[in-house]
Design a protein around this motif. Sequence first.
Motif, PDB file in Angstrom:
ATOM      1  N   GLY A  92       0.807  -1.221   0.000  1.00 63.93           N
ATOM      2  CA  GLY A  92       0.000   0.000   0.000  1.00 63.93           C
ATOM      3  C   GLY A  92       0.839   1.269   0.000  1.00 63.93           C
ATOM      4  O   GLY A  92       2.013   1.253   0.365  1.00 63.93           O
ATOM      5  N   ILE A  93       0.206   2.336  -0.422  1.00 70.73           N
ATOM      6  CA  ILE A  93       0.831   3.658  -0.462  1.00 70.73           C
ATOM      7  C   ILE A  93      -0.144   4.609   0.232  1.00 70.73           C
ATOM      8  O   ILE A  93      -1.335   4.603  -0.078  1.00 70.73           O
ATOM      9  CB  ILE A  93       1.046   4.135  -1.905  1.00 70.73           C
ATOM     10  CG1 ILE A  93       1.835   3.104  -2.714  1.00 70.73           C
ATOM     11  CG2 ILE A  93       1.742   5.495  -1.926  1.00 70.73           C
ATOM     12  CD1 ILE A  93       1.660   3.230  -4.202  1.00 70.73           C
ATOM     13  N   ILE A  94       0.388   5.400   1.169  1.00 71.57           N
ATOM     14  CA  ILE A  94      -0.469   6.392   1.813  1.00 71.57           C
ATOM     15  C   ILE A  94       0.225   7.758   1.769  1.00 71.57           C
ATOM     16  O   ILE A  94       1.464   7.835   1.740  1.00 71.57           O
ATOM     17  CB  ILE A  94      -0.824   6.026   3.269  1.00 71.57           C
ATOM     18  CG1 ILE A  94       0.440   5.974   4.143  1.00 71.57           C
ATOM     19  CG2 ILE A  94      -1.600   4.724   3.335  1.00 71.57           C
ATOM     20  CD1 ILE A  94       0.127   5.859   5.635  1.00 71.57           C
ATOM     21  N   THR A  95      -0.577   8.787   1.754  1.00 70.49           N
ATOM     22  CA  THR A  95      -0.080  10.146   1.868  1.00 70.49           C
ATOM     23  C   THR A  95      -0.797  10.769   3.055  1.00 70.49           C
ATOM     24  O   THR A  95      -2.043  10.759   3.109  1.00 70.49           O
ATOM     25  CB  THR A  95      -0.371  10.959   0.587  1.00 70.49           C
ATOM     26  OG1 THR A  95       0.271  10.322  -0.508  1.00 70.49           O
ATOM     27  CG2 THR A  95       0.156  12.375   0.713  1.00 70.49           C
ATOM     28  N   LEU A  96      -0.017  11.261   3.999  1.00 67.94           N
ATOM     29  CA  LEU A  96      -0.567  11.908   5.186  1.00 67.94           C
ATOM     30  C   LEU A  96      -0.301  13.406   5.089  1.00 67.94           C
ATOM     31  O   LEU A  96       0.798  13.807   4.724  1.00 67.94           O
ATOM     32  CB  LEU A  96       0.105  11.370   6.456  1.00 67.94           C
ATOM     33  CG  LEU A  96       0.064   9.857   6.654  1.00 67.94           C
ATOM     34  CD1 LEU A  96       1.000   9.429   7.764  1.00 67.94           C
ATOM     35  CD2 LEU A  96      -1.355   9.420   6.954  1.00 67.94           C
ATOM     36  N   VAL A  97      -1.292  14.213   5.434  1.00 73.77           N
ATOM     37  CA  VAL A  97      -1.142  15.670   5.431  1.00 73.77           C
ATOM     38  C   VAL A  97      -1.635  16.175   6.770  1.00 73.77           C
ATOM     39  O   VAL A  97      -2.724  15.808   7.218  1.00 73.77           O
ATOM     40  CB  VAL A  97      -1.949  16.315   4.283  1.00 73.77           C
ATOM     41  CG1 VAL A  97      -1.776  17.826   4.302  1.00 73.77           C
ATOM     42  CG2 VAL A  97      -1.565  15.740   2.939  1.00 73.77           C
ATOM     43  N   TRP A  98      -0.814  17.012   7.414  1.00 72.60           N
ATOM     44  CA  TRP A  98      -1.247  17.627   8.683  1.00 72.60           C
ATOM     45  C   TRP A  98      -0.663  19.011   8.823  1.00 72.60           C
ATOM     46  O   TRP A  98       0.215  19.400   8.099  1.00 72.60           O
ATOM     47  CB  TRP A  98      -0.914  16.738   9.877  1.00 72.60           C
ATOM     48  CG  TRP A  98       0.535  16.584  10.217  1.00 72.60           C
ATOM     49  CD1 TRP A  98       1.205  17.241  11.212  1.00 72.60           C
ATOM     50  CD2 TRP A  98       1.509  15.716   9.595  1.00 72.60           C
ATOM     51  NE1 TRP A  98       2.517  16.837  11.247  1.00 72.60           N
ATOM     52  CE2 TRP A  98       2.735  15.908  10.268  1.00 72.60           C
ATOM     53  CE3 TRP A  98       1.462  14.822   8.537  1.00 72.60           C
ATOM     54  CZ2 TRP A  98       3.897  15.239   9.899  1.00 72.60           C
ATOM     55  CZ3 TRP A  98       2.627  14.159   8.188  1.00 72.60           C
ATOM     56  CH2 TRP A  98       3.815  14.357   8.863  1.00 72.60           C
TER      57      TRP A  98
END
Length: 168
Positions: free
Chosen positions: A162-168
Amino acid sequence: NMAATRELYPDKLIYVTEASSGNSSGIKLMLNLTQKMGRSIRSGANGFITWNIALDTEGGPTYNDVNNHCTALVNYDADTDDVIYGGDYYALGHFSKYIKSGAVMLESTDTGADSEYALVNTVFQNTDGSKVAVVTNTTSLNSVFKFVDGNIVREITVPARGIITLVW
């Protein structure tokens, strides 16, 4: 070699060019490209350029009718007049949609070469102060990505392959 070059010439621009996911499809293709981008950036690359923007459904046009099994961001089907967005397009999107011009890479701990980059991560801070992490899990098992940002501690499960992109 790229990291060593970056260390010797910190003021030079370094680009990975003519990159392609090769002869794969679907999630395997996306994992391949996001892993390559993450490793390249972690090693000091200023940019990452894919080999093809658009190809036909047979992977062409090609030079001298040699199929080199390269992929493209999109494929065009002349029979149906459809544009097909491929895995390279979505892989590139993990980086280009949220990491803005002028962003700087932040220090983060990667799993390292000894683990064959099983969980590759790159973390950035945009000029507006937002932060972005792109994480690629190439293994067949769920893996935990743990990050600490000031007083914030988070553990995010990254699905197998899997590939995830987190933004905060």
